[in-house]
Design an enzyme around this catalytic site. Sequence first.
Site, PDB file in Angstrom:
ATOM      1  N   HIS A   7       0.825  -1.206   0.000  1.00 18.55           N
ATOM      2  CA  HIS A   7       0.000   0.000   0.000  1.00 18.55           C
ATOM      3  C   HIS A   7       0.865   1.264   0.000  1.00 18.55           C
ATOM      4  O   HIS A   7       1.594   1.517   0.962  1.00 18.55           O
ATOM      5  CB  HIS A   7      -0.886  -0.038   1.244  1.00 18.55           C
ATOM      6  N   ARG A   8       0.792   2.018  -1.088  1.00 22.13           N
ATOM      7  CA  ARG A   8       1.662   3.193  -1.276  1.00 22.13           C
ATOM      8  C   ARG A   8       3.122   2.790  -1.146  1.00 22.13           C
ATOM      9  O   ARG A   8       3.966   3.549  -0.677  1.00 22.13           O
ATOM     10  CB  ARG A   8       1.313   4.305  -0.287  1.00 22.13           C
ATOM     11  N   GLU A  34       0.662  -0.674  -4.707  1.00 23.45           N
ATOM     12  CA  GLU A  34      -0.519   0.176  -4.880  1.00 23.45           C
ATOM     13  C   GLU A  34      -0.040   1.612  -4.778  1.00 23.45           C
ATOM     14  O   GLU A  34       0.815   1.935  -3.949  1.00 23.45           O
ATOM     15  CB  GLU A  34      -1.551  -0.124  -3.791  1.00 23.45           C
ATOM     16  N   ASP A  36      -1.184   6.060  -5.793  1.00 26.96           N
ATOM     17  CA  ASP A  36      -2.266   7.022  -6.029  1.00 26.96           C
ATOM     18  C   ASP A  36      -1.807   8.076  -7.027  1.00 26.96           C
ATOM     19  O   ASP A  36      -0.647   8.506  -6.983  1.00 26.96           O
ATOM     20  CB  ASP A  36      -2.649   7.716  -4.719  1.00 26.96           C
ATOM     21  N   HIS A  49      -0.818  10.786  -2.570  1.00 32.01           N
ATOM     22  CA  HIS A  49      -2.143  10.377  -2.105  1.00 32.01           C
ATOM     23  C   HIS A  49      -3.135  11.519  -1.986  1.00 32.01           C
ATOM     24  O   HIS A  49      -4.255  11.435  -2.484  1.00 32.01           O
ATOM     25  CB  HIS A  49      -2.032   9.674  -0.744  1.00 32.01           C
ATOM     26  N   GLU A 112      -4.567   3.804  -8.125  1.00 28.83           N
ATOM     27  CA  GLU A 112      -5.806   4.405  -7.649  1.00 28.83           C
ATOM     28  C   GLU A 112      -5.908   5.838  -8.161  1.00 28.83           C
ATOM     29  O   GLU A 112      -5.060   6.676  -7.861  1.00 28.83           O
ATOM     30  CB  GLU A 112      -5.886   4.413  -6.118  1.00 28.83           C
ATOM     31  N   LYS A 114      -7.211   9.333  -7.868  1.00 27.66           N
ATOM     32  CA  LYS A 114      -7.747  10.157  -6.788  1.00 27.66           C
ATOM     33  C   LYS A 114      -8.550  11.326  -7.378  1.00 27.66           C
ATOM     34  O   LYS A 114      -8.186  12.499  -7.243  1.00 27.66           O
ATOM     35  CB  LYS A 114      -6.600  10.675  -5.911  1.00 27.66           C
ATOM     36  N   ASP A 232       0.322  -1.994   4.437  1.00 30.15           N
ATOM     37  CA  ASP A 232       1.443  -1.070   4.632  1.00 30.15           C
ATOM     38  C   ASP A 232       2.726  -1.814   4.983  1.00 30.15           C
ATOM     39  O   ASP A 232       3.811  -1.221   4.956  1.00 30.15           O
ATOM     40  CB  ASP A 232       1.140  -0.099   5.779  1.00 30.15           C
TER      41      ASP A 232
END
Length: 246
Positions: A7-8, A34, A36, A49, A112, A114, A232
Amino acid sequence: MTLIFAHRGSAGTHPENTMESFIAAERSGADGIELDVHLSKDGEIVVIHDETVDRTTNGKGFVHQLSIAELKELNASYKFKTFQSFIRSPKIPTLKEVFEWMRGNDLQCNIEMKNGKIMYPLLEEKMIQLIRDYQYEERIIISSFNHYSLVHCYQLAPELETAPLYSDGLYMPWVYAHAIHAKGLHPNLKAAPDMIIQGAMADGIAVRPYTVNKESDMERLMNIQCSAIITDYPAKAVKLRRKFFK
């Protein structure tokens, strides 16, 4: 086997959405990352993000009001003191920079969009063109809380996998996924009981809950062979997975 998406990047141990975080995720043994995306003032797809740079950098202001040159001046580890350096501080990457780095590995990439609060003109078109330029159609999953945008992506590029993000319970979400031509679902962990996950997977829809950081939650999802988890802490998840899938 349950796949692990960082995640990120490895956001629990490194500054989120930076190349340093993505490299750490690859080294951990994660299957994917992943990230953003937003658009800069001059139309570049940038990886960050929030709608503003305030939380994760030493700057202030909206991403879409700053040029790529201005964004590149910022220290993207501002709130992550251990990564601050006199030589080189982590920067906000462009999606193209991430794609260039991906040439050297086999990671999947969940992008993702945003665009729930700010409707970025041509974000979908620019992103899809870049995916096609790099021939990453088989490596990309596009997700968003803006489901209209996901349908637009499907219309532009039906070969790409899309997956709606959602945070509250949905009744038979796999039916909804089919309705918008999505091949996956990305629910908040709290909206992803076993019954829902298993029902979706049985209907051919991949389920990748977020953000799965507790070992007990990882174990639960691996026990039912959930399609993937978004975490994470990819290193912790990889270590735990070895116990389940030897």
